[in-house]
Scaffold this motif. Structure first.
Motif, short mmCIF file in Angstrom:
data_model
loop_
_atom_site.label_atom_id
_atom_site.label_comp_id
_atom_site.label_asym_id
_atom_site.label_seq_id
_atom_site.Cartn_x
_atom_site.Cartn_y
_atom_site.Cartn_z
N GLU A 161 -34.18 -17.80 -43.75
CA GLU A 161 -33.59 -16.60 -43.17
C GLU A 161 -32.44 -16.99 -42.25
O GLU A 161 -32.47 -18.03 -41.60
N GLY A 162 -31.45 -16.14 -42.19
CA GLY A 162 -30.32 -16.35 -41.29
C GLY A 162 -29.12 -16.93 -42.01
O GLY A 162 -29.25 -17.70 -42.96
N SER A 163 -27.97 -16.55 -41.56
CA SER A 163 -26.73 -17.03 -42.16
C SER A 163 -26.23 -18.26 -41.40
O SER A 163 -26.23 -18.29 -40.16
N ARG B 50 -35.84 -15.60 -34.83
CA ARG B 50 -35.00 -14.43 -35.08
C ARG B 50 -34.31 -13.98 -33.81
O ARG B 50 -33.13 -13.60 -33.83
N GLU B 51 -35.03 -14.00 -32.69
CA GLU B 51 -34.42 -13.60 -31.42
C GLU B 51 -33.33 -14.58 -31.00
O GLU B 51 -32.32 -14.18 -30.41
N LYS C 135 -31.53 -16.08 -33.07
CA LYS C 135 -30.51 -15.93 -34.11
C LYS C 135 -30.04 -17.28 -34.65
O LYS C 135 -28.85 -17.56 -34.77
N PRO D 287 -30.35 -19.90 -37.94
CA PRO D 287 -30.76 -19.97 -39.35
C PRO D 287 -31.91 -20.96 -39.50
O PRO D 287 -31.86 -22.08 -38.97
N ASN E 76 -24.56 -24.46 -33.33
CA ASN E 76 -24.34 -23.19 -34.02
C ASN E 76 -23.63 -22.15 -33.14
O ASN E 76 -23.01 -21.23 -33.66
N TYR E 77 -23.76 -22.30 -31.83
CA TYR E 77 -23.17 -21.33 -30.91
C TYR E 77 -21.86 -21.83 -30.29
O TYR E 77 -21.31 -21.18 -29.41
N PRO F 40 -27.49 -17.88 -26.45
CA PRO F 40 -28.14 -16.78 -27.18
C PRO F 40 -28.52 -15.65 -26.24
O PRO F 40 -28.97 -15.88 -25.11
N GLU F 41 -28.31 -14.44 -26.70
CA GLU F 41 -28.53 -13.26 -25.85
C GLU F 41 -29.91 -13.24 -25.22
O GLU F 41 -30.08 -12.86 -24.06
#
Length: 423
Positions: A130-132, A313-314, A316, A318, A400-401, A410-411
């Motif tokens: 999951e995740g791009s 998922r939180e 974000k 992949p 990734n960020y 990450p938020e």
């Protein structure tokens, strides 16, 4: 460890199951069964000898009461012989039991029937992704270069203080590390896990209890003076909370979580596989541990998988999930799923969590039981999972960020860091 009655009654199942690990168990299983027969024969002889000795002692008492002292004194000689025999039998039994236990320690857990056969990680099955994967700008860098650029992790300083594999986190790097620990603990406690602060050194019995010994003795740091081991994971002290415990069925399930530093001597390969945070001798990890009724353990296992999914998922990131083949499944585990995050700058997957069901394997070593509905003592099932291991999660976030303006946070972590970007 495996239970002797199970081995005795399911010999071929055990041998064939361990063949999934490419572990030839035939000779060892045969020896276990043979030594157990010897143990049972000694136990029977000891029981009969003690019973005879007790019966004669009772008869001696009755003879004295009846005024037949001469007959009683004659029987006393026989009790002396029986006591000496029982002492010898007891010593032989203890030696045989130790020999049997040492053999059982050499047998890994039998993989769950659904675990695929395979020799190495190359044969693990990807079951979910999951995740791009983000597309980075041309000047994007791997995390060890970003750590230097923004002065947030100092690998050379750690090497000076301790050696390779002991990084020093600085400034916003240290703050981000602390934020991740707090975030993971909060997510776990919100899911019903009770937080524990656990010892970082454990005794030998604790290492045997969870299966680190004797299997991974060479991979653990050992203090020979006090005979204590630095923990390779919070699984060891956390699961040993329940060693020698008899629970009521109503107390199940039990879930605990804890943060600890982890220490591993394991040697790694050279090159990119061990660069930066990829493989360390000291690293931080938050663990979740469950004690479950055998009927519910695989439902709980699936719940742990979903819990780790929600965290990723939180964040974000992949990620993908691998079902480990027999050859890559850990010594005490019946089934393991690994989570991996994609390191965009390194163009490779990094393992960040293992979730395992040990069924009764650890509980048998730990003597962790519960009283079931019929009033009988039954072995519980134990499970554990990383939720999460920090170094590679941090590596994934940094890479990734990253943007041309800095590394965004990450938020979900901003309330914990107090800043939205590292620049």
């Amino acid at each position: 460890m495996l239970q002797v009655p199970f081995i005795r009654d399911n010999k071929e199942t055990v041998i064939n199951g361990l063949a999934k690990r490419h572990f030839d168990a035939k000779a060892l299983v045969e020896e276990v069964i043979s030594i157990d027969e010897e143990r049972r024969a000694l136990q029977t002889k000891l029981d009969n000898t003690l019973a005879e000795s007790n019966a004669i002692s009772k008869e001696i008492g009755n003879l004295y009461k009846s005024g037949k002292a001469a007959e009683a004194n004659q029987l006393k000689e026989k009790t002396s012989i029986l006591k000496e025999a029982s002492k010898t039998l007891s010593e032989d039994l203890s030696t045989t039991e130790t020999k049997l236990e040492n053999l059982l320690y050499q047998l890994p857990n039998v993989p769950h029937e659904s675990v695929p056969s395979g020799k190495s990680e190359a044969e693990n099955e990807e079951i979910f992704a999951e995740g791009s994967i983000p597309k980075l700008f041309d000047a994007a860098q791997p995390h060890w270069e970003l750590a230097k650029k923004y002065d947030i992790i100092d690998f050379e300083l750690g090497n000076k203080i301790s050696g390779a594999g002991f990084p020093v986190y600085k400034g916003k790097g240290a703050r981000l590390q602390r934020a991740l620990i707090a975030y993971f603990l909060d997510k776990n406690t919100a899911a019903g896990y009770t937080e524990y602060q656990l010892p970082h050194l454990v005794n030998e019995a604790s290492c045997y209890g969870t299966g680190q010994l004797p299997d991974k003795e060479g991979q653990m740091y050992h203090d020979s003076i006090d005979d204590l081991y630095l923990i390779p994971t919070a699984e060891v002290p956390g699961t040993n909370v329940f060693r020698d415990v008899l629970l009521n069925e109503s107390e199940l399930p039990i879930g605990i979580t804890g943060y600890t530093p982890c220490f591993r001597r394991e040697a790694g390969s050279y090159g990119a596989d061990v660069r930066g945070l990829n493989r360390l001798h000291q690293f931080d990890k938050v663990e979740i541990i469950r004690v479950e009724h055998p009927d519910n353990s695989y439902k709980a296992f699936n719940g742990m998988i979903e819990h780790v999914k929600d965290i990723l998922r939180e964040l974000k990131l992949p990620f993908r999930i691998l079902k480990l083949c027999g050859g890559d499944t850990g010594f005490p585990a019946a089934m393991t799923y690994d989570f991996e995050v994609f390191s965009t700058a390194q163009d490779r997957w990094l393992e960040i969590s293992s979730v395992s069901n040990f069924e009764t394997y650890q509980a048998n070593r730990l003597k962790l039981r519960f009283k079931n509905a019929d009033g009988k003592n039954e072995l519980a099932h134990t499970l554990n999972g990383s939720s999460l291991a920090l170094p590679r999660v941090l590596a994934g976030i940094l890479e990734n960020y990253q943007t041309e303006k800095g590394i965004e946070v990450p938020e979900a972590l901003i309330p914990y860091t107090g800043f939205p970007i590292i620049n």
